[in-house]
Design an enzyme around this catalytic site. Structure first.
Site, PDB file in Angstrom:
ATOM      1  CB  SER A   5     -64.791 -17.617 -21.835  1.00  0.00           C
ATOM      2  OG  SER A   5     -65.295 -17.454 -23.153  1.00  0.00           O
ATOM      3  CG  HIS A  28     -68.678 -17.458 -19.821  1.00  0.00           C
ATOM      4  ND1 HIS A  28     -69.625 -16.794 -19.064  1.00  0.00           N
ATOM      5  CD2 HIS A  28     -68.463 -16.680 -20.908  1.00  0.00           C
ATOM      6  CE1 HIS A  28     -69.953 -15.654 -19.668  1.00  0.00           C
ATOM      7  NE2 HIS A  28     -69.264 -15.561 -20.798  1.00  0.00           N
ATOM      8  CG  ASP A  30     -68.658 -15.840 -24.450  1.00  0.00           C
ATOM      9  OD1 ASP A  30     -69.346 -15.144 -23.676  1.00  0.00           O
ATOM     10  OD2 ASP A  30     -67.478 -16.155 -24.223  1.00  0.00           O
ATOM     11  CG  MET A  32     -70.885 -13.753 -29.440  1.00  0.00           C
ATOM     12  SD  MET A  32     -69.305 -12.980 -29.841  1.00  0.00           S
ATOM     13  CE  MET A  32     -68.409 -13.288 -28.309  1.00  0.00           C
ATOM     14  CG  HIS A  61     -72.328 -13.796 -22.022  1.00  0.00           C
ATOM     15  ND1 HIS A  61     -71.101 -13.175 -22.116  1.00  0.00           N
ATOM     16  CD2 HIS A  61     -73.247 -12.793 -22.090  1.00  0.00           C
ATOM     17  CE1 HIS A  61     -71.274 -11.867 -22.238  1.00  0.00           C
ATOM     18  NE2 HIS A  61     -72.562 -11.610 -22.229  1.00  0.00           N
ATOM     19  CG  MET A  63     -72.818 -11.245 -25.701  1.00  0.00           C
ATOM     20  SD  MET A  63     -71.046 -11.517 -25.834  1.00  0.00           S
ATOM     21  CE  MET A  63     -71.010 -13.273 -25.503  1.00  0.00           C
ATOM     22  CG  MET A 132     -70.624  -7.549 -20.653  1.00  0.00           C
ATOM     23  SD  MET A 132     -69.906  -9.196 -20.796  1.00  0.00           S
ATOM     24  CE  MET A 132     -68.547  -8.909 -21.928  1.00  0.00           C
ATOM     25  CG  ASP A 170     -67.487 -12.236 -19.912  1.00  0.00           C
ATOM     26  OD1 ASP A 170     -66.321 -12.549 -20.211  1.00  0.00           O
ATOM     27  OD2 ASP A 170     -68.482 -12.516 -20.619  1.00  0.00           O
TER      28      ASP A 170
END
Ligand code: DX5
Ligand code: ZN
Length: 220
Positions: A5, A28, A30, A32, A61, A63, A132, A170
């Site tokens: 990540s 990966h 993320d 957000m 991913h 979020m 998660m 994750d």
């Protein structure tokens, strides 16, 4: 599969940070939005730059709230897999179909305390289940082991031929925790701080992979 990540990478040097994990199966990323989680990272323009800078398949991913609005854009941009949260939408099937129609694999993620039973029926619409093992939002947290029950449950359905899914985990994955996740039947292991917190990230990816291979061998 090992998916470092980049949340724990140096965001001012992403190109070299991507080179530092050559040999990884996925990278990966993320995303957000400071609404679904109390943190803000990056969005589509940065993902587009990442896609240009690496040949490693990009695992987004999300979020974020309102994935129906945003998720297809990441697929259109060329992400390999686009995962959104079950808790963020009332219509996960529609989002999954839009992601697949835009050319990416579709992933569903569940937070540590979200049960999997309500989603078992719709998992056939997905390519990836992201379990998660920390509360989403930040790297460097401790692994929550009880989520492995969900991984085991879905693994059984995959092994029985009822589902075709990559089971991904994750949060808090490192040299000490990866074995228990491998024993639970996880296919893909995200690791942020455990990879980028070391002097040789590529070597750490390989060491994590060897841990998983050793568990698989001992299971035969
Ligand atoms: C957390 C992110 C993770 C994070 C994991 O919300 O989804 O991908 O980068 O970091 P570590 O591996 O440090 O727990
Ligand atoms: Zn993540």
């Amino acid at each position: 599969m090992i998916a470092p990540s980049i949340l724990s990478a140096d965001f001012a040097n992403l190109a070299s940070e991507l080179k530092a994990i050559e040999g990884s199966d996925w990278v990966h990323v993320d995303v957000m939005d400071n609404h679904f989680v109390p943190n803000l990272t990056l969005g589509l323009p940065v993902v587009q730059s990442i896609l240009k800078a690496t040949d490693i398949p990009v695992d987004c991913h999300l979020m974020i709230e309102n994935p129906e609005r945003w998720a297809p854009g990441y697929a259109e941009a060329g992400a390999y897999n686009v995962t959104f949260h079950a808790e963020a939408t009332d219509n996960p099937i529609a989002v999954a179909r839009d992601i697949r129609a835009a050319g990416a694999k579709a992933g569903l993620s569940v937070k540590p305390n979200t049960p999997i039973e309500p989603y078992l029926e719709i998992l056939r619409e997905f390519d990836t289940l992201l379990v998660m093992s920390v509360e989403p939002g930040f790297g460097g947290q401790s692994f929550i082991a009880h989520v492995l029950d969900k991984a085991k449950q879905v693994r059984r359905l995959v092994d029985a031929g009822e589902l075709r899914l990559v089971v991904e985990i994750d949060g808090g994955i490192n040299m000490d925790t990866i074995e228990q996740a491998a024993e639970a039947g996880v296919d893909c292991f995200v690791a942020g701080s455990a990879v980028y917190g070391t002097a040789d990230p590529a070597a750490t990816v390989e060491a994590l992979r060897q841990k998983v291979i050793a568990v698989e061998r001992s299971a035969v």
